[in-house]
Every structure is written in C-alpha cells, then in structure tokens.
Design an enzyme around this catalytic site. Structure first.
Site, mmCIF file in Angstrom:
data_model
loop_
_atom_site.group_PDB
_atom_site.id
_atom_site.type_symbol
_atom_site.label_atom_id
_atom_site.label_comp_id
_atom_site.label_asym_id
_atom_site.label_seq_id
_atom_site.Cartn_x
_atom_site.Cartn_y
_atom_site.Cartn_z
ATOM 1 C CG PHE A 156 20.134 0.099 -2.314
ATOM 2 C CD1 PHE A 156 18.499 -0.295 -2.129
ATOM 3 C CD2 PHE A 156 20.101 0.836 -1.538
ATOM 4 C CE1 PHE A 156 18.300 -0.414 -0.751
ATOM 5 C CE2 PHE A 156 19.785 1.728 -0.098
ATOM 6 C CZ PHE A 156 18.524 0.680 0.072
ATOM 7 C CE LYS A 184 25.537 3.032 2.826
ATOM 8 N NZ LYS A 184 24.530 3.357 1.911
ATOM 9 C CG ASP A 205 23.123 6.465 -4.773
ATOM 10 O OD1 ASP A 205 24.165 6.902 -3.995
ATOM 11 O OD2 ASP A 205 23.156 6.306 -4.453
#
Ligand SMILES: *Cc1c(COP(=O)(O)O)cnc(C)c1O
Length: 390
Positions: free
Chosen positions: A131, A245, A216
C-alpha cells in the site's frame, strides 16, 4: 452522537466506512466519546499518534509555534524546517529531505525523483499486497487491485513482484527499472514482515544494477518497529525513505529522505508543495521525533511489542480461529482463519472499549501509541483471551 452521525452522513462524501462513534477528547492511550465513555486506543489514528493524545510535548509545541509563525511558503528559508531536516538526516542514512503533507505525496515525490534520476529508466517495481497511497501514481504503485478498480488509465510503468519471493523479483526487473518500492512490514496489506535474506538480496541486486531502493516507511518509521526506522533491522541503507504518519505526532506532514546523489536530481523547479514543511508542522515534528529518540520510546516499542506478541500468542492458543501473530515492535498483527471473524473481533473490541483495526483480509492490527504501558497491553490481551467465551 446521533446528530454528529446524521450531519456527517448528510454533508460529508461517503468514501469512508466509519464506526458509529465520535470522540470528544483524548489523553494518553485513551480516547473519550461524546458520552464520556473511555476507549483504549490501540490504533493511534492509524500509527499516527506516537505520543498518544494531548501529549504535553505536542500541545506545548503547537501553542508555542502557533503564537510565533504558522506558514510562510517555501519561497523563503524556514528555520524550523531546517532543524527538522537536520534531525532526520543525523538519525538516518540519508543526506537531504523534501517535505510535503502526507504519505501519498511523499511517495509521489519518490516516484518522480526515481524517474528523474536516470531518465532512461521509468519502471517501478513494487510488491503484491503493498500500500503506497491513493493519488494516481502512488495508487499505481499499490499492489492491490481492489484500490485501483475504476481509475484506469493509471500511470504506466508499474510492475508487481510477489512479496518475500526473490526469484519473482528477478523476473520483474529489467534494464528499464528505475526503482523498487518496499515496505519492510506491509501495513495495510496485513502486517506482513519482510524476510532479512529477501531484503538483502533485493538490495544487493539494486546496487549492482543501478536501481534505486525506496523504503516506504510511512507506517514503520519513527520508532514504531523498535528502531527509529525499520531499515535498521535489515542491515541495508535505502536510497530514498518516505515518511508521514507518526512523523508529526498527529499533525499532517510527509517527508522524502534521500542520499545526496539522488536528492541532488531534484533541482530548482522540479517539484514542490505549498504547505510542505511549514514552521508549525516542522517545529511540532522536530519536538515529537526528538522526544521519541531521547526518552527511550524506541527500545520501549521493541520491549513492549515483544511482550504484547508473546502474551497474545499465549491467550489465543485455544481459539480455533487463531492462525498466529506477526509484527515487529508495536506494529502487530493477529491473523485469524476467516475475514468475517477478524471483522467481528474489531467490532467486539469497540463494544468493549478497545480500538483496533483490520489489515489485509484476515488480520487484526494493533498499533498503540509508543507511550503505551504494560497494564494497557494486559487489558487488551485479556479481551483477546475472552474471545471464546461468548
Ligand atoms: C498510510 C500509508 C500510505 C499513505 O499515506 P497517506 O498519508 O494516507 O497518503 C502510504 N504508504 C504506507 C506504507 C502507508 O501505511
């Protein structure tokens, strides 16, 4: 809360499936809904609130910086941005930073940078079940067709390799491959941990063939896995790292970190962001990251993560749906036999005042704030131990 649900459903576009609860305030690992009911937050805003809710460091930093300066644009030098960049560079293998506002944006920047780096190459290899975000290029890099459906044509040049399968990776790379995108632990894909040997092989291959290795770390970064960055578990150094995040402790911020030779390809005018790295988010982010580093929260994530995984494995032995526990540090997934059962666990947790989430098809994910205590973990473990009872 009924009026909140009603107004939201009436005026907000319905692209999210929301649980029927709204929170008024938070403190530490707890959230409180509009009826004053407490919930143990073991999702932390999807791995965002690393210091939990209303942490003194976050609140003080917001107040202090908001009173001085919030936004000026990247037409000017920004002290707070430079301070944050220095902190990230000094604590990573990278040399330069670009700031933006979200994970998808950081990955978009990484894709653009990889294509600029060697203009003869354009292909990006990412992993099945990965993702990388919802913007078009990040979506093209995301190896899950369910997110891509209906948005054709996606940008070209994206190929998917089976996760943890080096021979499949070798089949997917060629002389046009610019970069490979890796999550060391697939988050949305189901808390799948990459094998050390696999990462080493992929990394070595990239180095030998002038392919950029992009990590990532949007979900794994900022101490979550028991290292500041998850790449440190693997004995390799990515060319590019993307963050978001946990980086802002709750404020929206994204970042791309790169090695010097790669970073230098982003010359004047090649890329940009109006809000990226503004004084407010940069100052708060620097305060959060410094606090995480200086107050033992990284070791604590490792120690408490191990404790949580051991205890969960213990109490779930007699659950016929239990298939195992995966993770690193405080990024933990409990795998069940059936998707419906995993959904029911998340729903029952909410009924019991515990916030957890789903990842992938059959995995329940636990990612509490890094300030979580053993007693909070015990309460959540008890819930999992009681799943069989009714
Ligand atoms: C959440 C996430 C993203 C997307 O971040 P947004 O801020 O939602 O755009 C990308 N990659 C990974 C690994 C993520 O967990």
């Amino acid at each position: 809360m009924e009026d909140i649900f009603f107004k939201s459903d009436r005026y907000i576009i319905g692209n999210y499936k929301r649980f029927k609860v709204a929170f008024e305030r938070g403190e530490g690992v707890y959230l409180y809904d509009y009826n004053g009911r407490a919930y143990l937050d073991f999702l932390a805003g999807i791995a965002v609130n690393v210091l939990g809710h209303s942490h003194r460091v976050v609140v003080d930093a917001i107040k202090k910086q908001a009173e001085k300066l919030i936004h000026v644009s990247n037409l000017y030098y920004i002290k707070e941005q430079a301070d944050l960049a220095e902190l990230l560079v000094k604590n990573s293998c990278c040399h330069k930073v670009f700031f933006c506002n979200s994970g998808a944006e950081a990955n978009e920047a990484a894709i653009k940078l990889a294509r600029l780096f060697d203009e003869g190459r354009y292909k990006i290899v990412s992993m099945e079940n990965s993702f990388h975000g919802r913007t078009l290029a990040a979506l093209a890099a995301t190896g899950q067709t369910k997110y891509q459906k209906g948005f054709d044509p996606l940008p070209e040049g994206f190929v998917y390799a089976r996760f943890n399968d080096y021979s499949d990776f070798l089949k997917k790379v060629d002389s046009k491959t610019a970069a490979v995108f890796v999550e060391f632990i697939q988050g949305e894909g189901g808390i799948n941990v990459a094998d050390k040997g696999y990462i080493k092989n992929v990394f070595e291959y990239c180095k030998d063939n002038n392919i950029l290795f992009i990590a990532d770390e949007i979900q794994t970064g900022i101490g979550r896995t028991g290292k500041l960055f998850a790449y440190e578990h693997y004995g390799i150094e990515p060319d590019i790292i993307t963050l978001a995040k946990g980086l802002g402790g709750g404020l929206p911020i994204g970042a791309l970190l790169a090695k010097e030779d790669v970073a230098d390809r982003f010359g004047y005018g090649t890329h940009g962001s109006t809000f990226g790295g503004n004084p407010l988010v940069s100052y708060v982010s620097k305060s959060v990251v410094s606090f995480v580093i200086e107050n033992g929260l990284i070791d604590r994530a490792r120690r408490l993560g191990n404790y949580m995984m051991e205890r969960l494995d213990e109490v779930l032995q007699n659950n016929p749906q239990y298939r195992g526990v995966n993770g690193l540090g405080l990024m933990v997934g409990v795998v069940f036999g059936e998707s419906d059962y995993a959904d029911s666990v998340v729903r029952r947790a909410l009924e019991n005042g515990i916030l957890i989430g789903k990842a992938g098809e059959r995995t329940v994910r636990l990612e509490p704030p890094l300030i979580v205590k053993e007693e909070h973990i015990d309460a959540v473990v008890d819930f999992f131990g009681r799943l069989n009872e009714d």
